[in-house]
Design a protein around this motif. Structure first.
Motif, PDB file in Angstrom:
ATOM      1  N   LEU A 156       0.702  -1.522  -0.020  1.00  0.00           N
ATOM      2  CA  LEU A 156       0.254   0.032  -0.071  1.00  0.00           C
ATOM      3  C   LEU A 156       0.894   1.401   0.073  1.00  0.00           C
ATOM      4  O   LEU A 156       0.424   2.332   0.223  1.00  0.00           O
ATOM      5  CB  LEU A 156      -1.094   0.128   1.535  1.00  0.00           C
ATOM      6  CG  LEU A 156      -2.229  -1.259   1.038  1.00  0.00           C
ATOM      7  CD1 LEU A 156      -2.681  -1.363   2.221  1.00  0.00           C
ATOM      8  CD2 LEU A 156      -2.640  -0.581   0.390  1.00  0.00           C
ATOM      9  N   GLY A 157       2.043   1.417   0.249  1.00  0.00           N
ATOM     10  CA  GLY A 157       2.897   2.428  -0.188  1.00  0.00           C
ATOM     11  C   GLY A 157       3.053   2.875   1.473  1.00  0.00           C
ATOM     12  O   GLY A 157       4.241   4.187   1.351  1.00  0.00           O
ATOM     13  N   TYR A 158       3.168   1.575   2.650  1.00  0.00           N
ATOM     14  CA  TYR A 158       3.027   2.180   3.620  1.00  0.00           C
ATOM     15  C   TYR A 158       5.427   2.299   3.650  1.00  0.00           C
ATOM     16  O   TYR A 158       5.800   1.359   3.766  1.00  0.00           O
ATOM     17  CB  TYR A 158       2.035   1.966   5.098  1.00  0.00           C
ATOM     18  CG  TYR A 158       1.829   1.774   5.469  1.00  0.00           C
ATOM     19  CD1 TYR A 158       0.692   2.140   6.464  1.00  0.00           C
ATOM     20  CD2 TYR A 158       0.572   2.036   4.033  1.00  0.00           C
ATOM     21  CE1 TYR A 158      -0.455   2.970   6.486  1.00  0.00           C
ATOM     22  CE2 TYR A 158      -0.731   2.807   4.738  1.00  0.00           C
ATOM     23  CZ  TYR A 158      -1.638   3.004   5.658  1.00  0.00           C
ATOM     24  OH  TYR A 158      -2.891   2.658   6.192  1.00  0.00           O
ATOM     25  N   GLN A 159       5.306   2.722   4.438  1.00  0.00           N
ATOM     26  CA  GLN A 159       6.719   2.740   5.163  1.00  0.00           C
ATOM     27  C   GLN A 159       7.186   2.715   6.310  1.00  0.00           C
ATOM     28  O   GLN A 159       6.445   2.601   7.216  1.00  0.00           O
ATOM     29  CB  GLN A 159       7.213   4.420   5.139  1.00  0.00           C
ATOM     30  CG  GLN A 159       7.741   5.238   4.162  1.00  0.00           C
ATOM     31  CD  GLN A 159       8.295   5.339   2.645  1.00  0.00           C
ATOM     32  OE1 GLN A 159       9.387   5.204   3.658  1.00  0.00           O
ATOM     33  NE2 GLN A 159       7.154   4.913   1.898  1.00  0.00           N
ATOM     34  N   ILE A 160       7.802   1.514   5.713  1.00  0.00           N
ATOM     35  CA  ILE A 160       8.289   0.708   7.177  1.00  0.00           C
ATOM     36  C   ILE A 160       9.732   1.072   8.099  1.00  0.00           C
ATOM     37  O   ILE A 160      10.727   1.331   7.670  1.00  0.00           O
ATOM     38  CB  ILE A 160       8.506  -1.183   7.055  1.00  0.00           C
ATOM     39  CG1 ILE A 160       7.453  -1.011   5.876  1.00  0.00           C
ATOM     40  CG2 ILE A 160       8.723  -2.332   7.907  1.00  0.00           C
ATOM     41  CD1 ILE A 160       6.314  -1.372   6.190  1.00  0.00           C
ATOM     42  N   ILE A 161       8.417   1.540   9.655  1.00  0.00           N
ATOM     43  CA  ILE A 161      10.176   1.129  10.519  1.00  0.00           C
ATOM     44  C   ILE A 161      10.238   0.599  11.582  1.00  0.00           C
ATOM     45  O   ILE A 161       9.590   0.120  12.484  1.00  0.00           O
ATOM     46  CB  ILE A 161      10.034   2.862  11.580  1.00  0.00           C
ATOM     47  CG1 ILE A 161       9.698   3.808  10.025  1.00  0.00           C
ATOM     48  CG2 ILE A 161      11.297   2.982  11.524  1.00  0.00           C
ATOM     49  CD1 ILE A 161       9.389   5.621  10.515  1.00  0.00           C
ATOM     50  N   VAL A 162      11.822  -0.161  11.742  1.00  0.00           N
ATOM     51  CA  VAL A 162      11.822  -0.707  12.213  1.00  0.00           C
ATOM     52  C   VAL A 162      12.716  -0.897  13.166  1.00  0.00           C
ATOM     53  O   VAL A 162      13.463   0.003  13.341  1.00  0.00           O
ATOM     54  CB  VAL A 162      13.002  -2.000  11.160  1.00  0.00           C
ATOM     55  CG1 VAL A 162      12.990  -3.203  12.390  1.00  0.00           C
ATOM     56  CG2 VAL A 162      12.226  -2.628  10.491  1.00  0.00           C
ATOM     57  N   ILE A 163      11.841  -1.786  14.836  1.00  0.00           N
ATOM     58  CA  ILE A 163      11.986  -0.877  16.161  1.00  0.00           C
ATOM     59  C   ILE A 163      12.742  -1.981  16.170  1.00  0.00           C
ATOM     60  O   ILE A 163      13.880  -1.978  17.342  1.00  0.00           O
ATOM     61  CB  ILE A 163      10.972  -0.939  17.126  1.00  0.00           C
ATOM     62  CG1 ILE A 163       9.681   0.424  15.865  1.00  0.00           C
ATOM     63  CG2 ILE A 163      11.414  -0.120  18.338  1.00  0.00           C
ATOM     64  CD1 ILE A 163      10.692   1.990  16.132  1.00  0.00           C
ATOM     65  N   LYS A 164      12.791  -3.283  15.933  1.00  0.00           N
ATOM     66  CA  LYS A 164      13.872  -4.333  16.535  1.00  0.00           C
ATOM     67  C   LYS A 164      13.416  -5.457  16.482  1.00  0.00           C
ATOM     68  O   LYS A 164      12.221  -5.551  15.255  1.00  0.00           O
ATOM     69  CB  LYS A 164      13.690  -5.087  17.915  1.00  0.00           C
ATOM     70  CG  LYS A 164      13.751  -3.683  18.740  1.00  0.00           C
ATOM     71  CD  LYS A 164      15.221  -4.317  19.034  1.00  0.00           C
ATOM     72  CE  LYS A 164      15.002  -2.792  20.422  1.00  0.00           C
ATOM     73  NZ  LYS A 164      17.027  -3.037  20.838  1.00  0.00           N
TER      74      LYS A 164
END
Length: 184
Positions: A156-164
């Motif tokens: 869907l075009g979301y930005q993924i921000i990896v916390i862990k």
């Protein structure tokens, strides 16, 4: 004399490590959140990805995640945000833990209610402990697979921000020998 030089070197290294560790802990905004905000272009959405082998990780990360959501919402008030928990940390979100983990549940239910954040847990990981959707509060969305949920958001075009995030071997180990990582 050598003994005291070694002592000074050890003390110097320990002081340096304490400074570095303290500086990292003081970092309150995730670098990817900073970069996203700096672009000044509202994304389709943002997903905070949390996957650990630590049942207490969400408790430790709750305020940090809340801060990241607040920073994104400050710059992009209308952006959709989701948190996907798909490691053993998700067990803390069980309804059975609401009283014992009240601060954690207050943070995440508050994000859902006040910031319109979607909170997901992974059904595959929940299944390792024989948990189902009914074992989580209503504010938690139960996804068949956390990884598939993240991939749906990516599509869907979301930005993924990896916390862990687990590495591939850790992920395999979790599913091969869950008893090594799942407490009672």
């Amino acid at each position: 004399m050598k003994k005291s030089k070694l002592g000074y070197k050890t003390l110097l290294v320990m002081t340096f490590l304490t400074f570095v560790t303290s500086s990292f802990a003081a970092e309150k905004i995730h670098p990817d959140v900073k970069a996203l905000i700096a672009l000044n272009i509202e994304p389709e959405g943002v997903v905070f990805d949390v996957e650990t082998l630590d049942e207490h990780a969400l408790t430790k990360l709750a305020e940090y995640i809340k801060r990241q959501v607040a920073e994104v919402k400050k710059s992009f008030p209308e952006v959709d945000i989701a948190v996907v928990s798909h490691g053993v940390e998700e067990y803390a979100l069980q309804t059975a833990n609401q009283e014992k983990q009240s601060n954690l549940h207050n943070v995440f239910s508050g994000l859902v209610k006040n910031q319109d954040v979607s909170v997901h847990v992974c059904g595959a990981v929940a299944g390792l402990k024989n948990l189902s959707q009914e074992d989580f509060p209503d504010y938690v969305s139960y996804s068949a697979s956390g990884m598939a949920q993240i991939n749906d958001y990516k599509a869907l075009g979301y930005q993924i921000i990896v916390i862990k995030q687990l590495n591939d071997q850790q992920r395999k180990d979790l599913f091969k020998k869950p008893q090594n990582y799942i407490g009672e």
